[in-house]
Design a protein around this motif. Structure first.
Motif, PDB file in Angstrom:
ATOM      1  N   PRO A  69      -2.686  -6.286  -6.982  1.00 30.41           N
ATOM      2  CA  PRO A  69      -1.979  -5.166  -6.562  1.00 30.41           C
ATOM      3  C   PRO A  69      -2.140  -3.969  -7.678  1.00 30.41           C
ATOM      4  O   PRO A  69      -2.378  -2.801  -7.332  1.00 30.41           O
ATOM      5  CB  PRO A  69      -0.590  -5.370  -6.899  1.00 30.41           C
ATOM      6  CG  PRO A  69      -0.410  -6.878  -6.424  1.00 30.41           C
ATOM      7  CD  PRO A  69      -1.562  -7.476  -7.057  1.00 30.41           C
ATOM      8  N   GLN A 102       5.262   4.423  -5.105  1.00 28.09           N
ATOM      9  CA  GLN A 102       5.967   4.087  -3.898  1.00 28.09           C
ATOM     10  C   GLN A 102       4.924   4.245  -2.626  1.00 28.09           C
ATOM     11  O   GLN A 102       5.135   3.141  -1.947  1.00 28.09           O
ATOM     12  CB  GLN A 102       7.234   4.361  -3.476  1.00 28.09           C
ATOM     13  CG  GLN A 102       8.115   4.191  -4.487  1.00 28.09           C
ATOM     14  CD  GLN A 102       8.153   5.100  -5.961  1.00 28.09           C
ATOM     15  OE1 GLN A 102       7.401   6.225  -6.134  1.00 28.09           O
ATOM     16  NE2 GLN A 102       9.174   4.803  -6.781  1.00 28.09           N
ATOM     17  N   ASP A 105       2.052   1.746  -2.836  1.00 26.51           N
ATOM     18  CA  ASP A 105       2.413   0.360  -2.616  1.00 26.51           C
ATOM     19  C   ASP A 105       2.660   0.298  -1.249  1.00 26.51           C
ATOM     20  O   ASP A 105       2.378  -0.568  -0.521  1.00 26.51           O
ATOM     21  CB  ASP A 105       3.925   0.116  -3.336  1.00 26.51           C
ATOM     22  CG  ASP A 105       3.891  -1.339  -3.660  1.00 26.51           C
ATOM     23  OD1 ASP A 105       3.021  -2.020  -3.786  1.00 26.51           O
ATOM     24  OD2 ASP A 105       5.175  -2.063  -3.138  1.00 26.51           O
ATOM     25  N   ALA A 106       3.266   1.230  -0.507  1.00 26.50           N
ATOM     26  CA  ALA A 106       3.195   1.194   0.811  1.00 26.50           C
ATOM     27  C   ALA A 106       1.901   1.311   1.542  1.00 26.50           C
ATOM     28  O   ALA A 106       1.782   0.460   2.713  1.00 26.50           O
ATOM     29  CB  ALA A 106       4.050   2.373   1.565  1.00 26.50           C
ATOM     30  N   ARG A 108      -0.910   0.122   0.382  1.00 24.85           N
ATOM     31  CA  ARG A 108      -1.290  -1.422   0.091  1.00 24.85           C
ATOM     32  C   ARG A 108      -0.747  -2.349   0.790  1.00 24.85           C
ATOM     33  O   ARG A 108      -1.635  -3.232   1.450  1.00 24.85           O
ATOM     34  CB  ARG A 108      -0.972  -1.615  -1.502  1.00 24.85           C
ATOM     35  CG  ARG A 108      -1.869  -2.912  -1.928  1.00 24.85           C
ATOM     36  CD  ARG A 108      -1.222  -3.456  -3.236  1.00 24.85           C
ATOM     37  NE  ARG A 108      -0.057  -3.714  -3.433  1.00 24.85           N
ATOM     38  CZ  ARG A 108       0.349  -4.979  -2.912  1.00 24.85           C
ATOM     39  NH1 ARG A 108      -0.159  -5.844  -2.832  1.00 24.85           N
ATOM     40  NH2 ARG A 108       1.743  -5.061  -3.327  1.00 24.85           N
ATOM     41  N   ARG A 109       0.532  -2.333   0.939  1.00 19.23           N
ATOM     42  CA  ARG A 109       1.128  -3.407   2.164  1.00 19.23           C
ATOM     43  C   ARG A 109       0.583  -3.196   3.469  1.00 19.23           C
ATOM     44  O   ARG A 109       0.464  -4.131   4.126  1.00 19.23           O
ATOM     45  CB  ARG A 109       2.728  -3.119   1.726  1.00 19.23           C
ATOM     46  CG  ARG A 109       3.433  -3.823   0.813  1.00 19.23           C
ATOM     47  CD  ARG A 109       4.973  -3.885   0.769  1.00 19.23           C
ATOM     48  NE  ARG A 109       5.630  -2.797   1.176  1.00 19.23           N
ATOM     49  CZ  ARG A 109       5.927  -1.693   0.455  1.00 19.23           C
ATOM     50  NH1 ARG A 109       5.848  -1.745  -0.689  1.00 19.23           N
ATOM     51  NH2 ARG A 109       6.638  -0.720   1.192  1.00 19.23           N
ATOM     52  N   LYS A 110       0.612  -1.829   3.896  1.00 23.14           N
ATOM     53  CA  LYS A 110       0.129  -1.794   5.402  1.00 23.14           C
ATOM     54  C   LYS A 110      -1.505  -2.122   5.500  1.00 23.14           C
ATOM     55  O   LYS A 110      -1.700  -2.900   6.392  1.00 23.14           O
ATOM     56  CB  LYS A 110       0.200  -0.352   5.617  1.00 23.14           C
ATOM     57  CG  LYS A 110      -0.225   0.080   7.153  1.00 23.14           C
ATOM     58  CD  LYS A 110       0.095   1.539   7.348  1.00 23.14           C
ATOM     59  CE  LYS A 110      -0.275   2.002   8.594  1.00 23.14           C
ATOM     60  NZ  LYS A 110       0.478   1.247   9.770  1.00 23.14           N
ATOM     61  N   TRP A 111      -2.289  -1.909   4.476  1.00 23.24           N
ATOM     62  CA  TRP A 111      -3.722  -2.428   4.468  1.00 23.24           C
ATOM     63  C   TRP A 111      -3.607  -3.911   4.438  1.00 23.24           C
ATOM     64  O   TRP A 111      -4.438  -4.407   5.184  1.00 23.24           O
ATOM     65  CB  TRP A 111      -4.408  -1.649   3.189  1.00 23.24           C
ATOM     66  CG  TRP A 111      -5.779  -1.992   3.285  1.00 23.24           C
ATOM     67  CD1 TRP A 111      -6.589  -1.168   3.959  1.00 23.24           C
ATOM     68  CD2 TRP A 111      -6.665  -3.081   2.651  1.00 23.24           C
ATOM     69  NE1 TRP A 111      -7.841  -1.854   3.935  1.00 23.24           N
ATOM     70  CE2 TRP A 111      -7.832  -3.109   3.084  1.00 23.24           C
ATOM     71  CE3 TRP A 111      -6.232  -4.138   1.959  1.00 23.24           C
ATOM     72  CZ2 TRP A 111      -8.759  -3.657   2.511  1.00 23.24           C
ATOM     73  CZ3 TRP A 111      -7.128  -5.277   1.474  1.00 23.24           C
ATOM     74  CH2 TRP A 111      -8.304  -4.809   1.668  1.00 23.24           C
ATOM     75  N   LEU A 112      -2.903  -4.532   3.731  1.00 17.48           N
ATOM     76  CA  LEU A 112      -2.734  -5.800   3.465  1.00 17.48           C
ATOM     77  C   LEU A 112      -2.439  -6.459   5.070  1.00 17.48           C
ATOM     78  O   LEU A 112      -3.075  -7.495   5.477  1.00 17.48           O
ATOM     79  CB  LEU A 112      -1.974  -6.416   2.597  1.00 17.48           C
ATOM     80  CG  LEU A 112      -2.456  -6.246   1.136  1.00 17.48           C
ATOM     81  CD1 LEU A 112      -1.190  -6.673   0.148  1.00 17.48           C
ATOM     82  CD2 LEU A 112      -3.639  -7.052   0.893  1.00 17.48           C
ATOM     83  N   ARG A 113      -1.518  -6.139   5.530  1.00 16.40           N
ATOM     84  CA  ARG A 113      -0.964  -6.376   6.921  1.00 16.40           C
ATOM     85  C   ARG A 113      -1.935  -6.230   8.185  1.00 16.40           C
ATOM     86  O   ARG A 113      -2.253  -7.016   8.876  1.00 16.40           O
ATOM     87  CB  ARG A 113       0.174  -5.789   7.406  1.00 16.40           C
ATOM     88  CG  ARG A 113       1.502  -6.187   6.821  1.00 16.40           C
ATOM     89  CD  ARG A 113       2.833  -5.696   7.715  1.00 16.40           C
ATOM     90  NE  ARG A 113       2.830  -4.245   7.732  1.00 16.40           N
ATOM     91  CZ  ARG A 113       3.466  -3.533   6.656  1.00 16.40           C
ATOM     92  NH1 ARG A 113       4.182  -4.235   5.586  1.00 16.40           N
ATOM     93  NH2 ARG A 113       3.703  -2.231   6.772  1.00 16.40           N
ATOM     94  N   GLN A 116      -4.730  -8.898   7.415  1.00 18.83           N
ATOM     95  CA  GLN A 116      -4.119 -10.385   7.354  1.00 18.83           C
ATOM     96  C   GLN A 116      -4.748 -11.245   8.545  1.00 18.83           C
ATOM     97  O   GLN A 116      -5.310 -12.365   8.165  1.00 18.83           O
ATOM     98  CB  GLN A 116      -2.652 -10.265   7.232  1.00 18.83           C
ATOM     99  CG  GLN A 116      -2.171 -11.787   7.159  1.00 18.83           C
ATOM    100  CD  GLN A 116      -0.657 -11.789   7.090  1.00 18.83           C
ATOM    101  OE1 GLN A 116      -0.154 -10.535   7.585  1.00 18.83           O
ATOM    102  NE2 GLN A 116      -0.113 -12.474   6.516  1.00 18.83           N
TER     103      GLN A 116
END
Length: 122
Positions: A69, A102, A105-106, A108-113, A116
């Motif tokens: 992260p 924030q 982080d959003a 990064r989370r979207k990219w990881l999803r 996946q």
């Protein structure tokens, strides 16, 4: 990568249009001052956040963990710096957004999803 071509064509056109519209409303001198100020303020913020992120990366490595992260945030801060020193209002807006933890982080989370389901383990 046709989206990359579209990006390289549409962003400069949008920036030129914004320069024209804003320049007509507030004048050339004020437009230039705003562009220079956003580059100065942005580079200062990027420098400060970049140093802080580097410290977090080092601390995470020292604790024996992989700084995934932290590296993602660092990369987005770097992109933010590039966007903020590029003359333009649209790029400045995106650059300043990437300085908000924030938002990073959003992203990064979207990219990881999205990634996946694309990884195959043989």
């Amino acid at each position: 990568m046709p989206w990359l071509f579209v990006l390289f064509v549409t962003v400069p056109i949008a920036e030129i249009a914004l320069f024209i519209v804003i320049g007509e409303r507030i004048g050339l001198a004020a437009t230039v001052v705003i562009v220079v100020l956003t580059a100065l303020v942005g580079s200062s913020l990027v420098s400060r956040q970049g140093r802080g992120q580097w410290t977090r990366i080092q601390q995470t490595i020292a604790s024996g963990a992989f700084p995934g992260p932290e590296l993602a945030h660092g990369a987005m801060i770097l992109v933010s710096g590039v966007l903020l020193v590029t003359p333009g209002f649209l790029t400045d807006g995106v650059g300043f957004l990437l300085l908000v933890p924030q938002v990073r982080d959003a992203i990064r989370r979207k990219w990881l999803r999205r990634r996946q389901n694309r990884v195959q383990i043989l």
